[in-house]
Structure formats: C-alpha cells, structure tokens
Design an enzyme around this catalytic site. Sequence first.
Site, mmCIF file in Angstrom:
data_model
loop_
_atom_site.group_PDB
_atom_site.id
_atom_site.type_symbol
_atom_site.label_atom_id
_atom_site.label_comp_id
_atom_site.label_asym_id
_atom_site.label_seq_id
_atom_site.Cartn_x
_atom_site.Cartn_y
_atom_site.Cartn_z
ATOM 1 N N GLY A 12 0.911 -1.275 0.042
ATOM 2 C CA GLY A 12 0.171 -0.071 -0.152
ATOM 3 C C GLY A 12 0.725 1.349 -0.082
ATOM 4 O O GLY A 12 2.008 1.139 -0.058
ATOM 5 N N GLN A 13 0.199 2.355 0.186
ATOM 6 C CA GLN A 13 0.901 3.810 -0.045
ATOM 7 C C GLN A 13 1.845 3.839 1.221
ATOM 8 O O GLN A 13 3.240 4.280 0.746
ATOM 9 C CB GLN A 13 -0.175 4.888 0.299
ATOM 10 C CG GLN A 13 0.408 6.090 -0.037
ATOM 11 C CD GLN A 13 -0.174 7.314 0.708
ATOM 12 O OE1 GLN A 13 -1.072 7.014 1.369
ATOM 13 N NE2 GLN A 13 0.261 8.512 0.283
ATOM 14 N N ILE A 36 -1.997 -8.917 -0.074
ATOM 15 C CA ILE A 36 -2.799 -10.002 -0.962
ATOM 16 C C ILE A 36 -2.555 -9.817 -2.208
ATOM 17 O O ILE A 36 -2.824 -10.619 -3.159
ATOM 18 C CB ILE A 36 -4.274 -9.535 -0.681
ATOM 19 C CG1 ILE A 36 -4.624 -8.208 -0.702
ATOM 20 C CG2 ILE A 36 -4.793 -10.268 0.716
ATOM 21 C CD1 ILE A 36 -6.029 -7.760 -1.289
ATOM 22 N N TYR A 143 -14.839 3.991 9.123
ATOM 23 C CA TYR A 143 -13.367 3.939 9.358
ATOM 24 C C TYR A 143 -12.885 4.584 10.712
ATOM 25 O O TYR A 143 -12.131 3.969 11.375
ATOM 26 C CB TYR A 143 -12.757 4.877 8.072
ATOM 27 C CG TYR A 143 -11.300 4.970 8.237
ATOM 28 C CD1 TYR A 143 -10.471 4.006 8.064
ATOM 29 C CD2 TYR A 143 -10.438 6.259 8.363
ATOM 30 C CE1 TYR A 143 -8.933 4.063 7.925
ATOM 31 C CE2 TYR A 143 -9.270 6.395 8.279
ATOM 32 C CZ TYR A 143 -8.242 5.327 8.011
ATOM 33 O OH TYR A 143 -7.022 5.519 8.084
ATOM 34 N N LYS A 147 -11.105 3.052 13.770
ATOM 35 C CA LYS A 147 -9.662 3.251 14.634
ATOM 36 C C LYS A 147 -9.897 3.735 15.996
ATOM 37 O O LYS A 147 -9.081 3.384 16.742
ATOM 38 C CB LYS A 147 -9.268 4.606 13.630
ATOM 39 C CG LYS A 147 -8.917 4.433 12.205
ATOM 40 C CD LYS A 147 -7.758 3.549 12.318
ATOM 41 C CE LYS A 147 -7.151 3.161 10.897
ATOM 42 N NZ LYS A 147 -6.167 2.222 10.810
ATOM 43 N N ILE A 173 -1.570 11.531 4.404
ATOM 44 C CA ILE A 173 -0.156 11.261 3.903
ATOM 45 C C ILE A 173 0.342 11.521 2.475
ATOM 46 O O ILE A 173 -0.677 10.679 1.784
ATOM 47 C CB ILE A 173 0.423 9.777 4.328
ATOM 48 C CG1 ILE A 173 0.020 9.340 5.739
ATOM 49 C CG2 ILE A 173 1.898 9.573 4.071
ATOM 50 C CD1 ILE A 173 0.800 10.207 6.761
HETATM 51 C C1 AKB Z 1 -8.193 8.613 4.720
HETATM 52 O O1 AKB Z 1 -8.279 9.936 4.259
HETATM 53 O O2 AKB Z 1 -8.936 7.980 4.862
HETATM 54 C C2 AKB Z 1 -6.730 8.745 5.225
HETATM 55 C C3 AKB Z 1 -6.778 9.055 6.727
HETATM 56 C C4 AKB Z 1 -6.919 10.549 7.292
HETATM 57 O O3 AKB Z 1 -6.758 8.207 7.779
HETATM 58 N N1 AKB Z 1 -5.788 9.158 4.650
#
Ligand code: AKB
Length: 322
Positions: A12-13, A36, A143, A147, A173
């Site tokens: 990934g990035q 993967i 998301y 987290k 990032i």
């Molecule tokens: C996203 O934009 O989902 C990610 C983050 C800020 O965790 N780059």
Amino acid sequence: MSETILIIGACGQIGTELTQKLRTIYGNNSVIASDIREGNEELMESGPFEIVDATDREAILKVVNKYKVTQVYLMAAMLSATAEKHPQKAWDLNMSSLLLVLDLAKDKIINQVYWPSSIAAFGPTSPKQNTPQQTIMEPTTVYGISKISGEHWCNYYHQKYGVDVRSIRYPGIISWKTKPGGGTTDYAVDIYFKAIEEGKYECFLSEDTCLPMMYMDDAVNATIQIMQADSKDIKTRTAYNLAAMSFTPNQIASEIKKHIPEFEISYEPDFRQAIANSWPQVIDDSEARKDWGWNHDYDLASMTNEMLQNIKHKNNELLGLL
Ligand code: AKB
C-alpha cells in the site's frame, strides 16, 4: 537484539515506503513484506515477500514461524471513503486483522506491534483547532469507528496482557511512489499528478476544507521512531496525535501555481466532503514531541517542491526520456 520484521499490507501507500526504509535499517532479509497482491518491482526484488490475507490467522502464523518474526507492522486497512461504501467489509478487515496480531503478541509469539490509527478517530464534536491528545472522540465514519475501537483494543492489550503495541494517528499522507486508495485526503496526492499531467484538477473537497497533512518521509520516520523508542517513553497506548502541516485545497493549489503558473483548480465536492467536515483541522501533537522526540521536516512549500520534482522525474523515466 536483532529484529525480524513482518509488514502486513506492504504494497500500500505507506507500506511500500516503510518496507524499503526498514530494509535499509535492519537488512533486506530481516524485513518480510506481505500483502494480498504483489507490489512494485523495487519492493518485490529487494527482499522476502509472501502473499498473505491480513484476516487469515493461520497464514500469518505460518509466515511468522517461517521467518521467526519478532515485530509486526500491520498496515493493511480499508480507508475512509471506501469504508463508507463497504461498512461491514471495512469493519471486518480493520478489526479482525488487528485482533489477530494483538493475540500473537499476547501469546508471546511476537514481541512488538505497530498499528496505525488516524485523525479519523476524531469526530464532529472534537475541537477542530489544536485538537488535543485527549478529548471528545465521537467519530461518525465506519473507518473512524474502527480506528477509535482499535485504539482502545491496543490500550486494553497493553494494560491487561503487557503487549508492547504502539500507534500514531496519521494525518493525510502525501507521497509520489505509490498512490493512496480510498481515502478522503487522497486529493492532496492526485492534485500533484494532475497538475503535471493535465495542468488542471477537479477537487472533490471545497476550496476552504482545512485538514492535517504530512509528507511520506516524515510519516515513515515517525513510524520507525516510535517503534525504536524506549518502552518507558511510550506513555500513550491508544495512539499518539501526530502533525506536520494543515492546509486547504486552495492553499495547495496556490503553492503549485508558484511552480506551474497556468495550473487551474475547480471544485466539485462529493460525499467525501461530509467525511472531511467531521475531522479536525489542526492537531496538537505536543505529547509525541515530548514523549519520544517527534519532529517533522517538511512543510507545504518543501513538500510541493519534492512532489513536483519527483513526479516529473518518474514520468520522464516511464516515457524513456531519462
Ligand atoms: C483517509 O483519508 O481515509 C486517510 C486517513 C486520514 O486516515 N488518509
């Protein structure tokens, strides 16, 4: 003690650049990349690689035993925008991968775990300016929920089982080697590529949407620095706030125009605007700076310079012009 490191989500990035940096520090054969799917040539050719599904405990255990892995960096995750489209899948991937790696550390099969959190762990009720390390955290994205939950699992495994797990709340990032996928801050990467390739960019966030951001080199350095810090200096076992700069699409476009005066930006906000609106604008990372000596190198001007130069160079190489 010498370390053998497994990176899950190495293609990934962040994983791609983290793997390469760790290989220069610990030696190519001591850093096992896994994902993967296969990664870029440099990653595949510079050291061991295994195809592994981040949610497959048996497959991960097999690799851990095969190489006698001591540390795991778990970089596989579904990011904010994609997670809104696939909530259940995002929750399953983001949570089950973390719990299985924490269990490996709990069972003393590995010694240390790195797991990334994000500014997405905050929500609309968190302070937007100088968002403190400890504050109201009520994320409204799938998301973000994964987290904040993950952070508390990390803390729980540390308190209850003594697991040495370390984590950072990454801002957006920005990098040129591997593009991000499925995030809300991805515009700040795409804009540089489009500026060079097309001279214009249509932004999916409004011009005044301010978000915390960081250049990849700083993010990779922070990740390795927190893992190498003395355990007694890691006082936060949820995840540390980390910051370098904050800017809006309008500000990044102005910076690009200093290099490409004819560059044009237009705005067409979509569903990602609501995600961005729920996040902090400027993060207070004084605890990371105090506890383990974090410091950033890049600001918007120096990052823009690096991004534009490197993308131009890479594109010319691809075209066979160099
Ligand atoms: C996203 O934009 O989902 C990610 C983050 C800020 O965790 N780059």
